[in-house]
Design an enzyme around this catalytic site. Sequence first.
Site, mmCIF file in Angstrom:
data_model
loop_
_atom_site.group_PDB
_atom_site.id
_atom_site.type_symbol
_atom_site.label_atom_id
_atom_site.label_comp_id
_atom_site.label_asym_id
_atom_site.label_seq_id
_atom_site.Cartn_x
_atom_site.Cartn_y
_atom_site.Cartn_z
ATOM 1 N N LYS A 156 21.921 -8.026 69.163
ATOM 2 C CA LYS A 156 21.029 -9.005 68.535
ATOM 3 C C LYS A 156 19.971 -9.482 69.532
ATOM 4 O O LYS A 156 18.792 -9.630 69.176
ATOM 5 C CB LYS A 156 21.834 -10.194 68.006
ATOM 6 C CG LYS A 156 20.994 -11.310 67.350
ATOM 7 C CD LYS A 156 20.392 -10.901 66.019
ATOM 8 C CE LYS A 156 19.382 -11.896 65.469
ATOM 9 N NZ LYS A 156 19.959 -13.067 64.811
ATOM 10 N N LYS A 183 14.706 -19.919 70.845
ATOM 11 C CA LYS A 183 16.127 -20.039 71.204
ATOM 12 C C LYS A 183 16.729 -18.655 71.474
ATOM 13 O O LYS A 183 17.404 -18.444 72.487
ATOM 14 C CB LYS A 183 16.886 -20.727 70.062
ATOM 15 C CG LYS A 183 18.378 -20.887 70.304
ATOM 16 C CD LYS A 183 19.179 -20.740 69.006
ATOM 17 C CE LYS A 183 19.941 -19.443 68.999
ATOM 18 N NZ LYS A 183 20.647 -19.145 67.750
#
Lengths: 289, 289
Positions: free
Chosen positions: B175, B243
Amino acid sequence: MSEAKLSIGFIGLGIMGKPMAANLLKAGFPVRVFARPLAAARELEALGAQVETDIATLAGKVDVIITMLPDSPDVEAVVLGPGGVCAGATPGSVHIDMSTIAPAMAQRVAAELMVRRVGSLDAPVSGGEQGAIDATLSIMVGGPQATFDEMAPVFAALGKNVVRIGESGAGQTAKACNQILVAITIEGVAEALALAGRLGADPAKVRQALLGGLAQSKILDVHGARILERRFQPGFKAKLHRKDLGIAEEAAQRAGLELPATKLVYERMSELADRDPETDHSALFTLLG
Amino acid sequence: MSEAKLSIGFIGLGIMGKPMAANLLKAGFPVRVFARPLAAARELEALGAQVETDIATLAGKVDVIITMLPDSPDVEAVVLGPGGVCAGATPGSVHIDMSTIAPAMAQRVAAELMVRRVGSLDAPVSGGEQGAIDATLSIMVGGPQATFDEMAPVFAALGKNVVRIGESGAGQTAKACNQILVAITIEGVAEALALAGRLGADPAKVRQALLGGLAQSKILDVHGARILERRFQPGFKAKLHRKDLGIAEEAAQRAGLELPATKLVYERMSELADRDPETDHSALFTLLG
């Protein structure tokens, strides 16, 4: 002009130019060729081309003059220099420059040819040697719509995805954008696969998973596979991509536009080309870690 | 365990979690839910979910506990904290964390659950809210093969492209790689289209031409269209991508790997998120020129 009657002069028989000229011959165009050294021209002669030993003379004998040369100064010399295309071409003929050069130089070439009533298109390509051989090049064209339409049969013999972007220089602008995006995407793929490997995940599986989502790209597919297999024979040479990124970076600077990722990949491609000019551009991966 | 019998506890009913829990109910799984605030849980109750008001209690009642939370500290608190999943889960049950968190935290969570004989998978997703609603998420999984196989019916109810990358943490690593590559490609598309516009070429035509060649990517297609239309309502918010890039950047640094383009897009995404946290990540374009 009917398709059968357009006679073509082809200048520059390198890795790209030679198969392109051969495809024009295959498509039935009468082709005259000029190249330094003459050996490449002799190869085309065997396929039916007429060899010319003087650029201006060649330019004066044909409907369409195509140049496929390494860089802006080469195009400037061959087209605008003494004894060049501009000096020899007849009014009503068309010059197509398929080299990758600065958009500003493409505009200057078009303007000087227009004075001589010679048409002009900038039509750089992407797709590499294989695309040139297979006549599947993408061709990005700048110049008048009417000239573009007139040259459609010529482009059809050379490529598949032929798009007129806009007026003179717009083809080179699109090519510069292409080279920016290709280089930045290669850097992105390289960094993603480097991180995967360093964190202990199988980079091949990461590539496979990412190809199924938003991160999908032709570069992740083709150059991702090259990186996984450390297959860095070109392909597209680092020194050529450095040249193209230099064109883009200079054009951006002249336009007062700061492009931070473009600047970054230009610097990295330069570092790679200094180290190994002949390696494939996907070897950007080897600069990491 | 047969598919019909796997009972599921779902913790975190945000933009992603709510439609995912709804899809599990639609697929016939008995689902217990926990969320703060309780309002989202009440919505799921209308679809047949049991609402729980205590995490450890919920964890003790189900075969599978799924967490879908904002960030690493949230997962740490909910899973490892007092009264959390780890405290309540029964041996033999399985925890699947579908949040996007640091690979190192995913490994710590798996290790602590293993001590309690609770299975663990990290399974972050891509595909966004629409993918969550349509059950077409890409799911990148880290953890033991046997646990992955056992959980296949659960993943099948949530996504389409489900890939086991490797051991614990490998899903989060994939990811992180995905988020790097997506951000770098957006920056590349933004810079290419900005250059086209500044040099007077039609960016829409440049995008179209580039989609036909080596520069093709899903980002050029989807985010390229967003940029051309200045359509910056999310989509995927800049603050969330910041983030995720922070996770990737920190993981790279901890591994001693310097990733210059990742660092660059992290800085740019931070600049964008400072200015407008809720805007789509493709608004990186607005930082240029």
